[in-house]
Design a protein around this motif. Sequence first.
Motif, PDB file in Angstrom:
ATOM      1  N   GLY A  64      20.032  -4.546  26.262  1.00 33.24           N
ATOM      2  CA  GLY A  64      19.070  -4.402  25.168  1.00 33.24           C
ATOM      3  C   GLY A  64      19.645  -4.541  23.781  1.00 33.24           C
ATOM      4  O   GLY A  64      18.925  -4.892  22.843  1.00 33.24           O
ATOM      5  N   HIS A  65      20.931  -4.271  23.639  1.00 30.83           N
ATOM      6  CA  HIS A  65      21.547  -4.254  22.318  1.00 30.83           C
ATOM      7  C   HIS A  65      21.490  -5.635  21.643  1.00 30.83           C
ATOM      8  O   HIS A  65      21.113  -5.754  20.467  1.00 30.83           O
ATOM      9  CB  HIS A  65      22.994  -3.793  22.452  1.00 30.83           C
ATOM     10  CG  HIS A  65      23.690  -3.516  21.165  1.00 30.83           C
ATOM     11  ND1 HIS A  65      24.368  -4.485  20.457  1.00 30.83           N
ATOM     12  CD2 HIS A  65      23.831  -2.378  20.454  1.00 30.83           C
ATOM     13  CE1 HIS A  65      24.902  -3.956  19.376  1.00 30.83           C
ATOM     14  NE2 HIS A  65      24.597  -2.677  19.347  1.00 30.83           N
ATOM     15  N   LYS A  94      12.644  -0.762  30.775  1.00 33.09           N
ATOM     16  CA  LYS A  94      11.826   0.385  30.420  1.00 33.09           C
ATOM     17  C   LYS A  94      12.085   0.764  28.967  1.00 33.09           C
ATOM     18  O   LYS A  94      13.097   0.373  28.375  1.00 33.09           O
ATOM     19  CB  LYS A  94      12.141   1.558  31.343  1.00 33.09           C
ATOM     20  CG  LYS A  94      13.553   2.103  31.230  1.00 33.09           C
ATOM     21  CD  LYS A  94      13.768   3.235  32.215  1.00 33.09           C
ATOM     22  CE  LYS A  94      15.183   3.806  32.105  1.00 33.09           C
ATOM     23  NZ  LYS A  94      15.412   4.903  33.068  1.00 33.09           N
ATOM     24  N   PRO A  95      11.182   1.508  28.345  1.00 29.40           N
ATOM     25  CA  PRO A  95      11.341   1.835  26.924  1.00 29.40           C
ATOM     26  C   PRO A  95      12.680   2.503  26.631  1.00 29.40           C
ATOM     27  O   PRO A  95      13.185   3.293  27.421  1.00 29.40           O
ATOM     28  CB  PRO A  95      10.178   2.792  26.652  1.00 29.40           C
ATOM     29  CG  PRO A  95       9.137   2.403  27.639  1.00 29.40           C
ATOM     30  CD  PRO A  95       9.902   2.022  28.876  1.00 29.40           C
ATOM     31  N   SER A 126      13.104  -3.130  16.110  1.00 35.87           N
ATOM     32  CA  SER A 126      13.381  -4.539  16.403  1.00 35.87           C
ATOM     33  C   SER A 126      13.030  -4.827  17.858  1.00 35.87           C
ATOM     34  O   SER A 126      12.573  -3.948  18.592  1.00 35.87           O
ATOM     35  CB  SER A 126      14.847  -4.888  16.115  1.00 35.87           C
ATOM     36  OG  SER A 126      15.054  -6.288  16.188  1.00 35.87           O
ATOM     37  N   THR A 127      13.265  -6.059  18.255  1.00 38.72           N
ATOM     38  CA  THR A 127      12.916  -6.506  19.598  1.00 38.72           C
ATOM     39  C   THR A 127      13.816  -5.849  20.646  1.00 38.72           C
ATOM     40  O   THR A 127      14.951  -5.454  20.365  1.00 38.72           O
ATOM     41  CB  THR A 127      13.050  -8.035  19.688  1.00 38.72           C
ATOM     42  OG1 THR A 127      14.297  -8.429  19.105  1.00 38.72           O
ATOM     43  CG2 THR A 127      11.917  -8.717  18.947  1.00 38.72           C
ATOM     44  N   TYR A 128      13.303  -5.777  21.872  1.00 39.76           N
ATOM     45  CA  TYR A 128      13.995  -5.159  22.998  1.00 39.76           C
ATOM     46  C   TYR A 128      13.538  -5.894  24.254  1.00 39.76           C
ATOM     47  O   TYR A 128      12.404  -6.392  24.306  1.00 39.76           O
ATOM     48  CB  TYR A 128      13.638  -3.666  23.063  1.00 39.76           C
ATOM     49  CG  TYR A 128      14.551  -2.826  23.912  1.00 39.76           C
ATOM     50  CD1 TYR A 128      15.855  -2.572  23.524  1.00 39.76           C
ATOM     51  CD2 TYR A 128      14.100  -2.259  25.106  1.00 39.76           C
ATOM     52  CE1 TYR A 128      16.691  -1.784  24.293  1.00 39.76           C
ATOM     53  CE2 TYR A 128      14.930  -1.470  25.886  1.00 39.76           C
ATOM     54  CZ  TYR A 128      16.229  -1.234  25.472  1.00 39.76           C
ATOM     55  OH  TYR A 128      17.065  -0.456  26.238  1.00 39.76           O
TER      56      TYR A 128
END
Length: 494
Positions: free
Chosen positions: A207-208, A416-417, A409-411
Amino acid sequence: MNKNKFLGLVVVMSLILATFNTPAEAAPTNTNYTIAFQQQIPADYDLVISQAGGTVLQVLPEVSGLEVQSDNPSFLNNLKVVKGIQAANVELVSKLENKEVNPVAANGQPVTDIPQADQTDSYWNYQWDIQRITHNGDSYALETGGVVSSNGTVIHKAIVGIIDTGIDLNHPDLKTNIVGGQSFVPANADGDATETGDPNDYEDRFGHGTHVAGSIAANGKMQGIGPNLGIRAYRIFSANGNTSTTWIVPAIVQAAKDKVDVINLSIGGFDAISRYTYLDEKNAYSDIADALLYRRALQYAVDHNVTVVTAAGNESLNLNNPTTITSYMNQTYGDLGLQFKGASREVPGQTPGVITVSSSNEWSKDKIAFYSNYGSRSIDVAAPGGDYGPIYDQTGDLNLRDLHYHTLSTYPTNMKPYITSNLRGYALMQGTSMASPKVAGIAGVIKAHNPGLTPAQVTALIQKTAIDLGKPGTDELFGAGEANIYTALTGMKK
């Protein structure tokens, strides 16, 4: 000792996305080593390494380096008689520690009042950071980083290389700007069969990298600094969250060969440039070879007209005080049996030729984010990276944290959240990891607007047109000030 970290903070004094190094044993078995030659790698390097008791895993000709494996405990000593070797050290694996954290108990109440993607047309009202450094979007009228052709395709005028965890290739806000990428994770890394060594496997697994990419070039419900910039992903972390200098260095070199205009490195850590010991004084190690290869790779990029932007780090340290850094490393890693002596430096942030970025926040013109590293000769500019807000700053009470002061920002849409909110496809994060890509995006837009500028000229423009915060003039917290793409573009016209 290279302590590579994701520079995105979530829990105070504890990195949610953090790394640590596994120290070498006193008598290593199948240990990897980093070797830096003084000049070119000799033609008979294979024979030289074999005679010393090692096997070459990777050749890094652009930086005159090798990655080598050996089960001989005397391997480093055997290298001492080899002419032309400038430095060699045990290659320490850096591991991404992806902790499962209860959002309520460990990170305060997660944000739930931001609408899900299917309930809104735009997240602009939640992008305080992008609003501020684009002058509420006014910079878009001057330059977006590309143009849309008559058939609706985007022609990118500049490309930003993101050396990180990869990118969500299917994210609706990013996919039209992704122009390619490469993985530098070898086959069977960490014994993981899902790691096939496929260079095309640069999908984000953590995700980073996707969060970083959104700040640079999102164009959808979110807007990045350059909504039409191209982005290339260079994945340097394995599925199990491991990396090493010899994965990062070739990524930097390849990005330069791919002719990207800008590289963003939201990673960092410390290299012991003298020595450290593990368990007893008989086993001394140094990361000087790692530091040399890092420096050479970054110089290679700059020599190929690439502007390199790096995060300053999240340890709240004065980077101009090597004694403080060494003390921090001993306090942090002493319980692992490691003892550091002499100077250490933050890398890649304190490497010549890069733009090093500290983290500003939403609510103060005098204070940087509580976690951000600083230093009068180390910080070039600041950019919004978010924090816990003014009440936390005044009280230090973790129960009074306000995650709305993070940066949105985008993920990855297939994950999952993230723990700071209930959002899918988007996430709130804080850290110098979030500050660095703002400046990388600014550099990309500048290059799109004036492709003839050199890295030194891009850096000078960003510093000259930064908004002066903190003490008047250049200071240890903000450097030249908070970077701003609107003032940079308007400044170019004067």
